[in-house]
Design a protein around this motif. Structure first.
Motif, PDB file in Angstrom:
ATOM      1  N   MET A  51      33.710  23.991  28.707  1.00  0.00           N
ATOM      2  CA  MET A  51      32.999  22.819  28.235  1.00  0.00           C
ATOM      3  C   MET A  51      33.630  22.336  26.941  1.00  0.00           C
ATOM      4  N   GLY A  52      33.494  21.064  26.685  1.00  0.00           N
ATOM      5  CA  GLY A  52      33.952  20.495  25.422  1.00  0.00           C
ATOM      6  C   GLY A  52      32.810  20.470  24.425  1.00  0.00           C
ATOM      7  N   ARG A  53      32.377  19.286  24.079  1.00  0.00           N
ATOM      8  CA  ARG A  53      31.289  19.098  23.115  1.00  0.00           C
ATOM      9  C   ARG A  53      29.981  18.878  23.874  1.00  0.00           C
ATOM     10  N   LEU A  54      28.939  19.569  23.432  1.00  0.00           N
ATOM     11  CA  LEU A  54      27.641  19.459  24.075  1.00  0.00           C
ATOM     12  C   LEU A  54      26.556  19.373  23.002  1.00  0.00           C
ATOM     13  N   GLU A  55      25.667  18.378  23.104  1.00  0.00           N
ATOM     14  CA  GLU A  55      24.538  18.238  22.188  1.00  0.00           C
ATOM     15  C   GLU A  55      23.262  18.166  22.993  1.00  0.00           C
ATOM     16  N   LEU A  56      22.272  18.950  22.555  1.00  0.00           N
ATOM     17  CA  LEU A  56      20.974  18.937  23.210  1.00  0.00           C
ATOM     18  C   LEU A  56      19.912  18.614  22.166  1.00  0.00           C
ATOM     19  N   HIS A  57      19.030  17.663  22.492  1.00  0.00           N
ATOM     20  CA  HIS A  57      17.976  17.225  21.577  1.00  0.00           C
ATOM     21  C   HIS A  57      16.610  17.370  22.249  1.00  0.00           C
ATOM     22  N   ASN A  58      15.655  17.887  21.495  1.00  0.00           N
ATOM     23  CA  ASN A  58      14.264  17.981  21.934  1.00  0.00           C
ATOM     24  C   ASN A  58      14.126  18.644  23.301  1.00  0.00           C
ATOM     25  N   CYS A  59      14.863  19.721  23.512  1.00  0.00           N
ATOM     26  CA  CYS A  59      14.801  20.432  24.777  1.00  0.00           C
ATOM     27  C   CYS A  59      13.738  21.529  24.695  1.00  0.00           C
ATOM     28  N   SER A  60      13.211  21.913  25.850  1.00  0.00           N
ATOM     29  CA  SER A  60      12.181  22.950  25.836  1.00  0.00           C
ATOM     30  C   SER A  60      12.127  23.663  27.183  1.00  0.00           C
ATOM     31  N   ALA A  61      11.555  24.868  27.145  1.00  0.00           N
ATOM     32  CA  ALA A  61      11.346  25.653  28.362  1.00  0.00           C
ATOM     33  C   ALA A  61      10.021  26.396  28.232  1.00  0.00           C
ATOM     34  N   GLY A  62       9.388  26.605  29.345  1.00  0.00           N
ATOM     35  CA  GLY A  62       8.114  27.297  29.342  1.00  0.00           C
ATOM     36  C   GLY A  62       8.235  28.775  29.034  1.00  0.00           C
ATOM     37  N   HIS A  63       9.404  29.355  29.268  1.00  0.00           N
ATOM     38  CA  HIS A  63       9.551  30.790  29.052  1.00  0.00           C
ATOM     39  C   HIS A  63      10.790  31.097  28.219  1.00  0.00           C
ATOM     40  N   ARG A  64      11.991  30.981  28.774  1.00  0.00           N
ATOM     41  CA  ARG A  64      13.236  31.366  28.098  1.00  0.00           C
ATOM     42  C   ARG A  64      14.258  30.237  28.136  1.00  0.00           C
ATOM     43  N   GLY A  65      15.068  30.170  27.067  1.00  0.00           N
ATOM     44  CA  GLY A  65      16.209  29.257  27.039  1.00  0.00           C
ATOM     45  C   GLY A  65      15.823  27.796  27.002  1.00  0.00           C
ATOM     46  N   GLY A  66      15.332  27.336  25.853  1.00  0.00           N
ATOM     47  CA  GLY A  66      14.916  25.942  25.711  1.00  0.00           C
ATOM     48  C   GLY A  66      16.010  24.944  26.020  1.00  0.00           C
ATOM     49  N   GLY A  67      17.263  25.248  25.650  1.00  0.00           N
ATOM     50  CA  GLY A  67      18.377  24.341  25.913  1.00  0.00           C
ATOM     51  C   GLY A  67      19.306  24.845  26.993  1.00  0.00           C
ATOM     52  N   VAL A  68      19.671  26.126  26.935  1.00  0.00           N
ATOM     53  CA  VAL A  68      20.608  26.717  27.888  1.00  0.00           C
ATOM     54  C   VAL A  68      20.061  28.077  28.338  1.00  0.00           C
ATOM     55  N   PHE A  69      20.042  28.289  29.644  1.00  0.00           N
ATOM     56  CA  PHE A  69      19.632  29.558  30.233  1.00  0.00           C
ATOM     57  C   PHE A  69      20.818  30.067  31.038  1.00  0.00           C
ATOM     58  N   ILE A  70      21.388  31.208  30.637  1.00  0.00           N
ATOM     59  CA  ILE A  70      22.577  31.753  31.291  1.00  0.00           C
ATOM     60  C   ILE A  70      22.169  33.038  31.999  1.00  0.00           C
ATOM     61  N   GLU A  71      22.162  32.989  33.329  1.00  0.00           N
ATOM     62  CA  GLU A  71      21.682  34.113  34.128  1.00  0.00           C
ATOM     63  C   GLU A  71      22.854  34.918  34.676  1.00  0.00           C
ATOM     64  N   GLY A  72      22.629  36.193  34.911  1.00  0.00           N
ATOM     65  CA  GLY A  72      23.643  37.059  35.503  1.00  0.00           C
ATOM     66  C   GLY A  72      24.480  37.758  34.455  1.00  0.00           C
ATOM     67  N   LYS A  73      24.901  38.961  34.757  1.00  0.00           N
ATOM     68  CA  LYS A  73      25.638  39.764  33.783  1.00  0.00           C
ATOM     69  C   LYS A  73      27.151  39.642  33.915  1.00  0.00           C
ATOM     70  N   ASP A  74      27.643  39.054  35.024  1.00  0.00           N
ATOM     71  CA  ASP A  74      29.087  38.971  35.246  1.00  0.00           C
ATOM     72  C   ASP A  74      29.654  37.668  34.693  1.00  0.00           C
ATOM     73  N   GLY A  75      30.880  37.759  34.174  1.00  0.00           N
ATOM     74  CA  GLY A  75      31.574  36.579  33.675  1.00  0.00           C
ATOM     75  C   GLY A  75      31.195  36.254  32.239  1.00  0.00           C
ATOM     76  N   GLU A  76      31.820  35.182  31.732  1.00  0.00           N
ATOM     77  CA  GLU A  76      31.572  34.737  30.371  1.00  0.00           C
ATOM     78  C   GLU A  76      31.100  33.296  30.375  1.00  0.00           C
ATOM     79  N   PHE A  77      30.399  32.934  29.325  1.00  0.00           N
ATOM     80  CA  PHE A  77      30.029  31.550  29.063  1.00  0.00           C
ATOM     81  C   PHE A  77      30.755  31.166  27.783  1.00  0.00           C
ATOM     82  N   VAL A  78      31.590  30.126  27.820  1.00  0.00           N
ATOM     83  CA  VAL A  78      32.383  29.720  26.668  1.00  0.00           C
ATOM     84  C   VAL A  78      32.045  28.272  26.321  1.00  0.00           C
ATOM     85  N   ALA A  79      31.741  28.032  25.036  1.00  0.00           N
ATOM     86  CA  ALA A  79      31.444  26.680  24.566  1.00  0.00           C
ATOM     87  C   ALA A  79      32.060  26.493  23.185  1.00  0.00           C
ATOM     88  N   PRO A  80      33.095  25.624  23.071  1.00  0.00           N
ATOM     89  CA  PRO A  80      33.758  25.444  21.780  1.00  0.00           C
ATOM     90  C   PRO A  80      32.909  24.714  20.737  1.00  0.00           C
TER      91      PRO A  80
END
Length: 166
Positions: free
Chosen positions: A1-30
């Motif tokens: 991913m390049g540039r990412l902006e999140l405003h006024n995000c919400s979740a009822g339980h976990r990860g208001g803006g980003v929820f990354i599931e699973g243990k394999d691999g990487e999540f990369v955000a510059p």
């Protein structure tokens, strides 16, 4: 991913803006910014099961309703090059709660309140540079698993970034 902006995000339980599931691999955000994000349980801005690697991250008034985990909760290792945390008196700045190794090369805390920002790790924690705002000082624990900027104690003032003189 390049540039990412999140405003006024919400979740009822976990990860208001980003929820990354699973243990394999990487999540990369510059470059990623979260503004006024909230989750009711964990990770007001980010909840991750796998190991995320971030470049520059801004956590602007992000928190949880529970007050237990704060803006970013990671159930694995996490690496952040440059982290900026913005809080106020009403938002406790618990920036990162990690259940793995945590590396933050540079952490800038801006804001006010008793807990301006805090990074905790259940294993290894490395915070290269920590910049606290006026009226704040660096607080480390003996276990080296938590570092924070907190209000200076009575009779103390921080005159320079490098030390916390009385």
């Amino acid at each position: 991913m390049g540039r990412l902006e999140l405003h006024n995000c919400s979740a009822g339980h976990r990860g208001g803006g980003v929820f990354i599931e699973g243990k394999d691999g990487e999540f990369v955000a510059p470059l990623i910014s979260f503004h006024y994000c909230r989750a009711n349980s964990e990770g007001g801005a980010v909840f991750a099961e796998r190991s995320p690697k971030f470049g520059h991250v801004t956590l602007d008034h992000c928190n949880t309703g529970s007050g237990l985990s704060g803006a970013m909760t990671v159930y694995n290792d996490v690496n952040v090059s440059d982290l900026t945390v913005v809080t106020d008196v009403d938002v406790k700045g618990q920036a990162i709660t990690s259940y793995g190794a945590t590396v933050v090369e540079s952490l800038t805390c801006t804001g006010s309140g008793e807990k301006m920002c805090q990074v905790t790790s259940s294993t290894n924690l490395s915070v290269g540079k920590l910049w606290c705002p006026e009226g704040g000082e660096r607080k480390d624990t003996d276990s080296a698993q938590k570092v924070a900027c907190s209000l200076c104690g009575n009779g103390y003032v921080r005159l320079t970034q490098a030390v916390n003189p009385q």
